[in-house]
Scaffold this motif. Structure first.
Motif, PDB file in Angstrom:
ATOM      1  N   THR A 181       6.358  -6.452 -10.048  1.00  0.00           N
ATOM      2  CA  THR A 181       5.124  -5.720  -9.487  1.00  0.00           C
ATOM      3  C   THR A 181       4.611  -6.060  -8.439  1.00  0.00           C
ATOM      4  N   CYS A 182       4.591  -7.368  -8.368  1.00  0.00           N
ATOM      5  CA  CYS A 182       4.216  -8.288  -7.039  1.00  0.00           C
ATOM      6  C   CYS A 182       4.978  -7.684  -5.943  1.00  0.00           C
ATOM      7  N   GLY A 183       6.293  -7.927  -6.214  1.00  0.00           N
ATOM      8  CA  GLY A 183       7.168  -7.624  -4.880  1.00  0.00           C
ATOM      9  C   GLY A 183       7.015  -6.183  -4.483  1.00  0.00           C
ATOM     10  N   TRP A 184       6.657  -5.032  -5.626  1.00  0.00           N
ATOM     11  CA  TRP A 184       6.525  -3.449  -5.260  1.00  0.00           C
ATOM     12  C   TRP A 184       5.449  -3.636  -4.171  1.00  0.00           C
ATOM     13  N   TYR A 185       4.173  -4.097  -4.426  1.00  0.00           N
ATOM     14  CA  TYR A 185       3.064  -4.137  -3.408  1.00  0.00           C
ATOM     15  C   TYR A 185       3.093  -4.912  -2.251  1.00  0.00           C
ATOM     16  N   THR A 186       3.769  -6.051  -2.083  1.00  0.00           N
ATOM     17  CA  THR A 186       4.158  -6.758  -0.836  1.00  0.00           C
ATOM     18  C   THR A 186       5.256  -5.718   0.008  1.00  0.00           C
ATOM     19  N   GLN A 187       6.240  -5.335  -0.718  1.00  0.00           N
ATOM     20  CA  GLN A 187       7.176  -4.351   0.087  1.00  0.00           C
ATOM     21  C   GLN A 187       6.588  -3.001   0.617  1.00  0.00           C
ATOM     22  N   HIS A 188       5.642  -2.342  -0.233  1.00  0.00           N
ATOM     23  CA  HIS A 188       5.261  -0.956   0.019  1.00  0.00           C
ATOM     24  C   HIS A 188       3.901  -0.918   0.453  1.00  0.00           C
ATOM     25  N   PHE A 189       3.208  -1.819   0.558  1.00  0.00           N
ATOM     26  CA  PHE A 189       1.897  -1.883   1.094  1.00  0.00           C
ATOM     27  C   PHE A 189       1.465  -3.089   2.088  1.00  0.00           C
TER      28      PHE A 189
END
Length: 357
Positions: A181-189
């Motif tokens: 979940t953390c990686g999703w926000y750093t990658q996409h936002f």
């Protein structure tokens, strides 16, 4: 010094898009009247209302920052991020399971792409909202220090009224699948980790992430995530003009009979002076002021997780602040995620229970 032995939250070198602000929260409630009464007492202003939906705003130019839709059960739905261009929306719309770019009928209009993060929270990327007129609010009160008094032959008399919410500042979520979940926000936002609190083995317990605005200072955190046993809303935070506004909010909310959760105090990571209150469905809402701001070049801090690390002064965090309600659904989620999630272990849960229980 904490030794890093497991992967940590990290910046992504080429994010899909860069969020410019946390635009709004989306919640469902069975009683719009009760929701509106609490939120107005808290300091948010009603922007528009129908039989189906309620929109509230702060004093800034954002058309709304809080959406409540009518539903049979109370539920936190998700968040909206403002992105800087339609091209950013196009890139996000090409992600797996993302929606096409769609117009919205929210106050201020605009277009959105709807996504779901790895923990199941709804995330809307919005662009093209029409700003609204800024509402007046009182200026910050002056402060007479012992070495430099600035208020001579004058007094302090802040109004006895709900504090003016300037804006939505941040939201804090609990997740079982922390790394994904953390990686999703750093990658996409394009979110940047400001500080991370870690377990004894170096694995992350809590991360505070800010917007990447380059040389423009950004709040210490816009999104924070804590390791939990299931996805859950922890709280959201709203900036007010000064400490007196935080204190006046406490006085008035207490007089209206609302449930206090924690405060007043000052956080250690982020430095905000804070006070927390619960809405009628026990969802926590924070007044804050005087938070830290960082530019993009500030490196990430690493700290051991502890109850003491939650505040510098004021009442210690009460056990009720983080204690989950162990319903049958929550117990099923706990058993399921212990078997499934690579980030969740019995040892971590025991550590969290010892620290915060």
């Amino acid at each position: 010094m904490v030794e890093l032995t497991t992967p940590q939250p990290a910046r992504h070198p080429a994010p899909t898009a860069k969020a410019q602000k946390l635009a709004y929260l989306r919640l469902e409630r069975p009683d719009l009247d009760k929701a509106e009464r609490f939120l107005n007492d808290f300091g948010l202003r009603t922007a528009s209302r129908s039989s189906r939906a309620l929109y509230l705003r702060g004093t800034g130019a954002e058309p709304f920052c809080y959406q409540v839709t009518r539903a049979d059960k109370a539920r936190f739905v998700g968040i909206g991020f403002e992105v800087d261009s339609r091209e950013a929306l196009t890139r996000l719309s090409q992600l797996p399971e993302a929606s096409a770019i769609q117009p919205v009928d929210y106050p201020g209009g605009g277009e959105v792409v709807r996504l779901t993060d790895p923990s199941g929270f709804s995330v809307e990327a919005i662009h093209g909202q029409t700003p609204v007129e800024v509402l007046p609010h009182r200026p910050a009160l002056s402060f007479n220090s012992p070495v430099q008094p600035c208020r001579i032959n004058d007094t302090q008399r802040p109004p006895l009224a709900p504090p003016d919410i300037i804006r939505l500042g941040n939201v804090v979520l609990e997740v079982a699948d922390f790394q994904a979940t953390c990686g999703w926000y750093t990658q996409h936002f394009g979110l940047i980790p400001s500080d991370v609190q870690v377990f004894a083995d170096g694995s992350p317990a809590v991360v505070f992430m800010r917007l990447d605005l380059g040389d423009i200072p950004a709040d210490h955190h816009t999104l924070a995530m804590a390791q939990g046993f299931m996805p859950a809303y922890s709280h959201s935070a709203y900036e007010v003009i000064d400490t007196d506004a935080v204190g006046m909010g406490q006085r008035l909310l207490k007089a209206q009979g609302w449930q206090h959760a924690w405060g007043i105090g000052r956080h250690l990571l982020g430095s905000q002076i804070f006070d927390y209150w619960e809405d009628p469905w026990a969802a926590k809402h924070e007044h804050y002021c005087d938070g830290d701001v960082f530019t993009a070049d500030q490196p990430m801090g690493v700290h051991p997780v502890s109850r003491e690390g939650m505040s510098q002064w004021g009442q210690p965090m009460p056990a009720s602040f983080t204690k989950p309600k162990l319903t049958q659904a929550a117990l099923r989620a706990l058993a399921h995620n212990l078997r499934r999630s690579p980030d969740l272990t019995v040892k971590k849960l025991m550590t969290l229970a010892k620290l915060f229980g």
